[in-house]
Design a protein around this motif. Sequence first.
Motif, PDB file in Angstrom:
ATOM      1  N   THR A 115      25.939   6.064  49.469  1.00 14.28           N
ATOM      2  CA  THR A 115      24.521   5.940  49.819  1.00 14.28           C
ATOM      3  C   THR A 115      23.998   4.559  49.445  1.00 14.28           C
ATOM      4  OG1 THR A 115      23.837   6.863  47.679  1.00 14.28           O
ATOM      5  CG2 THR A 115      24.041   8.392  49.543  1.00 14.28           C
ATOM      6  N   PHE A 116      22.979   4.128  50.146  1.00 11.68           N
ATOM      7  CA  PHE A 116      22.311   2.862  49.885  1.00 11.68           C
ATOM      8  C   PHE A 116      21.216   3.102  48.849  1.00 11.68           C
ATOM      9  CE2 PHE A 116      18.749  -0.019  51.447  1.00 11.68           C
ATOM     10  CZ  PHE A 116      19.177  -1.107  50.693  1.00 11.68           C
ATOM     11  N   ASP A 117      21.373   2.485  47.683  1.00 13.99           N
ATOM     12  CA  ASP A 117      20.404   2.646  46.597  1.00 13.99           C
ATOM     13  C   ASP A 117      19.849   1.272  46.218  1.00 13.99           C
ATOM     14  OD1 ASP A 117      20.802   5.530  46.175  1.00 13.99           O
ATOM     15  OD2 ASP A 117      22.814   4.928  45.563  1.00 13.99           O
ATOM     16  N   PRO A 118      18.789   0.847  46.895  1.00 13.07           N
ATOM     17  CA  PRO A 118      18.275  -0.514  46.699  1.00 13.07           C
ATOM     18  C   PRO A 118      17.583  -0.700  45.351  1.00 13.07           C
ATOM     19  CG  PRO A 118      16.796   0.719  48.100  1.00 13.07           C
ATOM     20  CD  PRO A 118      17.989   1.600  47.877  1.00 13.07           C
ATOM     21  N   PHE A 119      17.600  -1.952  44.875  1.00 10.80           N
ATOM     22  CA  PHE A 119      16.795  -2.321  43.713  1.00 10.80           C
ATOM     23  C   PHE A 119      15.353  -2.483  44.194  1.00 10.80           C
ATOM     24  CE2 PHE A 119      21.037  -4.172  42.887  1.00 10.80           C
ATOM     25  CZ  PHE A 119      21.358  -3.463  41.751  1.00 10.80           C
ATOM     26  N   GLN A 120      14.424  -1.842  43.504  1.00 12.17           N
ATOM     27  CA  GLN A 120      13.029  -1.926  43.932  1.00 12.17           C
ATOM     28  C   GLN A 120      12.063  -2.190  42.776  1.00 12.17           C
ATOM     29  OE1 GLN A 120      12.844   1.761  46.651  1.00 12.17           O
ATOM     30  NE2 GLN A 120      11.772   0.163  47.796  1.00 12.17           N
ATOM     31  N   GLY A 121      12.586  -2.775  41.720  1.00 14.94           N
ATOM     32  CA  GLY A 121      11.727  -3.076  40.574  1.00 14.94           C
ATOM     33  C   GLY A 121      10.605  -4.037  40.938  1.00 14.94           C
ATOM     34  N   ILE A 122      10.965  -5.146  41.599  1.00 19.54           N
ATOM     35  CA  ILE A 122       9.973  -6.144  42.002  1.00 19.54           C
ATOM     36  C   ILE A 122       9.047  -5.564  43.049  1.00 19.54           C
ATOM     37  CG2 ILE A 122       9.622  -8.418  43.034  1.00 19.54           C
ATOM     38  CD1 ILE A 122      10.851  -8.520  40.258  1.00 19.54           C
ATOM     39  N   TYR A 123       9.632  -4.905  44.049  1.00 21.03           N
ATOM     40  CA  TYR A 123       8.844  -4.332  45.144  1.00 21.03           C
ATOM     41  C   TYR A 123       7.797  -3.350  44.603  1.00 21.03           C
ATOM     42  CZ  TYR A 123       7.736  -1.752  49.423  1.00 21.03           C
ATOM     43  OH  TYR A 123       7.065  -1.157  50.455  1.00 21.03           O
ATOM     44  N   ASN A 124       8.229  -2.431  43.757  1.00 16.09           N
ATOM     45  CA  ASN A 124       7.306  -1.428  43.213  1.00 16.09           C
ATOM     46  C   ASN A 124       6.227  -2.070  42.350  1.00 16.09           C
ATOM     47  OD1 ASN A 124       8.610   0.743  44.452  1.00 16.09           O
ATOM     48  ND2 ASN A 124       9.992   1.064  42.727  1.00 16.09           N
ATOM     49  N   SER A 125       6.609  -3.089  41.591  1.00 18.20           N
ATOM     50  CA  SER A 125       5.646  -3.789  40.737  1.00 18.20           C
ATOM     51  C   SER A 125       4.572  -4.477  41.575  1.00 18.20           C
ATOM     52  CB  SER A 125       6.370  -4.820  39.866  1.00 18.20           C
ATOM     53  OG  SER A 125       5.435  -5.587  39.126  1.00 18.20           O
ATOM     54  N   VAL A 126       5.005  -5.122  42.659  1.00 17.29           N
ATOM     55  CA  VAL A 126       4.063  -5.828  43.536  1.00 17.29           C
ATOM     56  C   VAL A 126       3.099  -4.846  44.191  1.00 17.29           C
ATOM     57  CG1 VAL A 126       3.884  -7.128  45.699  1.00 17.29           C
ATOM     58  CG2 VAL A 126       5.559  -7.804  43.980  1.00 17.29           C
ATOM     59  N   ILE A 127       3.619  -3.705  44.637  1.00 17.47           N
ATOM     60  CA  ILE A 127       2.772  -2.702  45.302  1.00 17.47           C
ATOM     61  C   ILE A 127       1.839  -2.028  44.300  1.00 17.47           C
ATOM     62  CG2 ILE A 127       2.750  -0.533  46.558  1.00 17.47           C
ATOM     63  CD1 ILE A 127       3.661  -2.832  48.282  1.00 17.47           C
ATOM     64  N   ASN A 128       2.390  -1.548  43.194  1.00 21.35           N
ATOM     65  CA  ASN A 128       1.611  -0.752  42.240  1.00 21.35           C
ATOM     66  C   ASN A 128       0.582  -1.576  41.467  1.00 21.35           C
ATOM     67  OD1 ASN A 128       3.100   1.511  42.997  1.00 21.35           O
ATOM     68  ND2 ASN A 128       4.616   1.236  41.373  1.00 21.35           N
ATOM     69  N   SER A 129       0.882  -2.852  41.229  1.00 19.81           N
ATOM     70  CA  SER A 129      -0.033  -3.703  40.460  1.00 19.81           C
ATOM     71  C   SER A 129      -1.124  -4.318  41.330  1.00 19.81           C
ATOM     72  CB  SER A 129       0.750  -4.821  39.766  1.00 19.81           C
ATOM     73  OG  SER A 129       1.296  -5.714  40.733  1.00 19.81           O
ATOM     74  N   GLY A 130      -0.993  -4.181  42.642  1.00 16.86           N
ATOM     75  CA  GLY A 130      -1.970  -4.788  43.544  1.00 16.86           C
ATOM     76  C   GLY A 130      -1.666  -6.233  43.871  1.00 16.86           C
ATOM     77  N   LYS A 131      -0.532  -6.750  43.368  1.00 17.00           N
ATOM     78  CA  LYS A 131      -0.180  -8.143  43.641  1.00 17.00           C
ATOM     79  C   LYS A 131       0.148  -8.398  45.106  1.00 17.00           C
ATOM     80  CE  LYS A 131       1.482  -9.387  39.020  1.00 17.00           C
ATOM     81  NZ  LYS A 131       2.652  -9.853  38.222  1.00 17.00           N
ATOM     82  N   ILE A 132       0.295  -7.316  45.865  1.00 17.25           N
ATOM     83  CA  ILE A 132       0.521  -7.455  47.299  1.00 17.25           C
ATOM     84  C   ILE A 132      -0.641  -8.220  47.937  1.00 17.25           C
ATOM     85  CG2 ILE A 132      -0.599  -5.244  47.774  1.00 17.25           C
ATOM     86  CD1 ILE A 132       2.356  -6.705  49.716  1.00 17.25           C
ATOM     87  N   GLU A 133      -1.828  -8.152  47.321  1.00 15.50           N
ATOM     88  CA  GLU A 133      -2.999  -8.857  47.846  1.00 15.50           C
ATOM     89  C   GLU A 133      -2.876 -10.362  47.679  1.00 15.50           C
ATOM     90  OE1 GLU A 133      -5.231  -7.461  49.660  1.00 15.50           O
ATOM     91  OE2 GLU A 133      -4.307  -5.493  49.352  1.00 15.50           O
ATOM     92  N   LEU A 134      -1.948 -10.815  46.847  1.00 12.61           N
ATOM     93  CA  LEU A 134      -1.723 -12.257  46.705  1.00 12.61           C
ATOM     94  C   LEU A 134      -1.065 -12.845  47.951  1.00 12.61           C
ATOM     95  CD1 LEU A 134      -0.378 -12.401  43.025  1.00 12.61           C
ATOM     96  CD2 LEU A 134      -2.571 -13.303  43.837  1.00 12.61           C
ATOM     97  N   VAL A 135      -0.376 -11.987  48.711  1.00 11.39           N
ATOM     98  CA  VAL A 135       0.317 -12.439  49.919  1.00 11.39           C
ATOM     99  C   VAL A 135      -0.723 -12.754  50.987  1.00 11.39           C
ATOM    100  CG1 VAL A 135       1.996 -11.840  51.699  1.00 11.39           C
ATOM    101  CG2 VAL A 135       2.345 -11.069  49.334  1.00 11.39           C
TER     102      VAL A 135
END
Length: 252
Positions: A115-135
Amino acid sequence: MLKLFNKMRKQLLDDNKTGRYLKYAVGEIILVMIGILLALQVNNWNNDRQLKKDELKVLKSLKEEFNENLQNFDIAYKFHLNRKKAIETIMAINPRELTLDSLRSLNRNINENYTFDPFQGIYNSVINSGKIELVSNDSLKLKIARFQDLLNDYKEEETNTMLFTQSNLYPFQLDNSKMKFKIFYSSVEGSEVEKMEFKQNLIELLESEKYENLLIYIYSYMNSIFIEGPDLREEMLAIINILQSEIEKHEN
């Protein structure tokens, strides 16, 4: 500077020069306002500069994680392709015509549950912290936000295939196989009699009607992997390319 302004105001008032005083007062107010506006402009400039630095950091971290996940996806997807090919081979040929090594290889590929088990530490942090708005790129922001749904759809197909294999194929093989570790994994050279017995048992397993039915179901489950997989990979690649383009804009 303030003492100088105060002195000039006092002198104008003492000399009873009200008109000149009013002009001076208006000029002083304008100068103060200009100073405030300049300070606000500098502050805004500093804030914008810091936001761009923070955005660049987010973009680089996401690109690194997506690149690593793309490589891991290709590895997992290759296992699925090998399994698909092994099932097609078993279904198309007479297993009695194959060597023991070929039969073992095909059987192992069919049994692979990868199975494909991606690393998502950065992704989850960006989404959950609201840093996605920096993009600042709205198209990229939307792709990043929607990526999890696409990933979940793909992983659901992998999970369905894996669970069916674990619940049906593995128990059937355990109940109908006479496995010998040294022969199955070629860890120790077995005798010719042992090899022949193992091969005959494996052939009987592969030729059984239930085994064929199980492979048909697994093959059917895997079809969804090959529908969702290319779409997922294409989206990961698109996100990586946009991330790289945005990084270059910030660095130039």
